[in-house]
Design a protein around this motif. Structure first.
Motif, PDB file in Angstrom:
ATOM      1  N   ASP A 180       0.821  -1.209   0.000  1.00 13.49           N
ATOM      2  CA  ASP A 180       0.000   0.000   0.000  1.00 13.49           C
ATOM      3  C   ASP A 180       0.856   1.261   0.000  1.00 13.49           C
ATOM      4  N   SER A 225       4.234   3.539  -1.361  1.00 12.56           N
ATOM      5  CA  SER A 225       5.047   3.712  -2.567  1.00 12.56           C
ATOM      6  C   SER A 225       6.475   3.259  -2.289  1.00 12.56           C
ATOM      7  N   THR A 282      -3.954   1.079  -2.978  1.00 10.41           N
ATOM      8  CA  THR A 282      -3.623   2.465  -3.306  1.00 10.41           C
ATOM      9  C   THR A 282      -3.084   2.514  -4.724  1.00 10.41           C
ATOM     10  N   THR A 283      -3.392   3.585  -5.433  1.00  8.89           N
ATOM     11  CA  THR A 283      -2.915   3.704  -6.814  1.00  8.89           C
ATOM     12  C   THR A 283      -1.408   3.937  -6.866  1.00  8.89           C
ATOM     13  N   TRP A 284      -0.846   4.465  -5.785  1.00  8.74           N
ATOM     14  CA  TRP A 284       0.585   4.769  -5.761  1.00  8.74           C
ATOM     15  C   TRP A 284       1.416   3.664  -5.113  1.00  8.74           C
ATOM     16  N   GLN A 296       4.176  -2.071  -6.776  1.00  9.06           N
ATOM     17  CA  GLN A 296       3.480  -2.994  -7.671  1.00  9.06           C
ATOM     18  C   GLN A 296       4.301  -4.193  -8.135  1.00  9.06           C
ATOM     19  N   GLN A 306     -14.565   2.333  -8.731  1.00 10.54           N
ATOM     20  CA  GLN A 306     -13.144   2.124  -8.453  1.00 10.54           C
ATOM     21  C   GLN A 306     -12.480   1.420  -9.632  1.00 10.54           C
ATOM     22  N   LYS A 314      -9.750   1.821 -11.278  1.00  9.97           N
ATOM     23  CA  LYS A 314      -8.315   1.549 -11.228  1.00  9.97           C
ATOM     24  C   LYS A 314      -7.945   0.487 -10.202  1.00  9.97           C
ATOM     25  N   LEU A 315      -8.792   0.303  -9.205  1.00 12.01           N
ATOM     26  CA  LEU A 315      -8.462  -0.637  -8.137  1.00 12.01           C
ATOM     27  C   LEU A 315      -9.527  -1.714  -7.966  1.00 12.01           C
ATOM     28  N   LYS A 357      -8.350  -5.233  -7.244  1.00 12.77           N
ATOM     29  CA  LYS A 357      -7.760  -5.369  -5.911  1.00 12.77           C
ATOM     30  C   LYS A 357      -8.839  -5.454  -4.834  1.00 12.77           C
TER      31      LYS A 357
END
Length: 262
Positions: free
Chosen positions: A16, A18, A47-49, A52, A217, A219-220, A223
């Motif tokens: 979660d 970066s 979280t998008t940031w 990954q 959501q 983008k996520l 997840k």
């Protein structure tokens, strides 16, 4: 600087954060001991940031003489074989990497398939949820821990109230858990906003309106879906306002309509 250093640094739910955030945490560990631990699942990054990939984890110490050793967990103890298969299929449906997680040997993990309801109208979701919850109670003789996951914090109170109005006739209570607060007793049906469900475990989980979640959501979505699915040990139910999102249509064969006929 010596006052800032710590002998050991441990980061939970590391994905979660970066890579830069993790690097800052890692460099708080004492240079003499160099003890830094991080645990997490890339498929549960909410979280998008967030971090990954393994390459991003290795980057944390890329400009030092330190390195990160990555150890993978390949045995899952929480889920039934049906839910383990579904979780892996969700990852693959979104072009993720199969984690090759297996269940323990010599343990009977064969339980029941997840259930699915599509094209919900009016109050059918509440009635369907109540019916499935009562099915679980009959199957196990005693109501286990149950969570109902909704797409938005504003739905928590409404769904809990509507569900409680139906379940109270059979002496089952549904309660709202705003902002992820764990309330009530173990025999209560708890209603959560899905964004607060990470880290919790239940015997049964119901996911309400996943096609709507896919829009809210985008983008996520995968997840949130994976995290919600993996909160359940044995029983999983999913509803859609309309139909399963296109990304999941290939998984429809993994679902049944109810547990009464099994």
């Amino acid at each position: 600087m010596r006052d800032i250093y710590r002998h050991q640094v441990f980061v939970d739910e590391a994905t979660d954060f970066s890579p830069i955030q993790l690097a800052c945490m890692a460099h708080l560990s004492s240079p003499q001991i160099q003890s830094f631990f991080a645990c997490g699942d890339f498929n549960q990054r909410l979280t998008t940031w967030g971090t990954q990939s393994e390459d991003e984890m290795h980057w944390i110490f890329s400009n030092t003489n330190r390195k990160i050793d990555i150890k993978k967990i390949k045995i899952a103890y929480r889920h039934s074989s049906q839910l383990n298969q579904l979780a892996r299929s969700i990852v693959l449906a979104f072009d993720g990497k199969d984690q090759d997680v297996v269940l323990p040997k010599d343990v009977n993990n064969d339980c029941v398939s997840p259930v699915l309801l599509e094209n919900t109208i009016n109050n059918s979701v509440i009635k369907w949820l109540a019916s499935r919850i009562q099915e679980i109670e009959k199957l196990v003789k005693k109501l286990p821990s149950i969570a109902v996951l909704v797409c938005d914090e504003q739905e928590v109170e409404t769904v809990a109230r509507d569900l409680n109005s139906v379940l109270e006739e059979v002496n089952i209570r549904a309660i709202a858990c705003p902002k992820g607060q764990t309330r009530g007793q173990d025999t209560d049906v708890r209603v959560f906003d899905v964004q607060y469900i990470k880290g919790l475990e239940f015997e049964a989980v119901f996911f309400v309106g996943i096609d709507r979640l896919a829009s809210l959501q985008s983008k996520l979505f995968d997840k949130y879906l994976y995290v919600g699915t993996t909160r359940a040990a044995t029983y999983l139910g999913i509803t859609c306002d309309h139909l399963l999102p296109k990304s999941l249509t290939a998984l429809r064969h993994l679902f049944i309509s109810n547990w009464t006929d099994i």
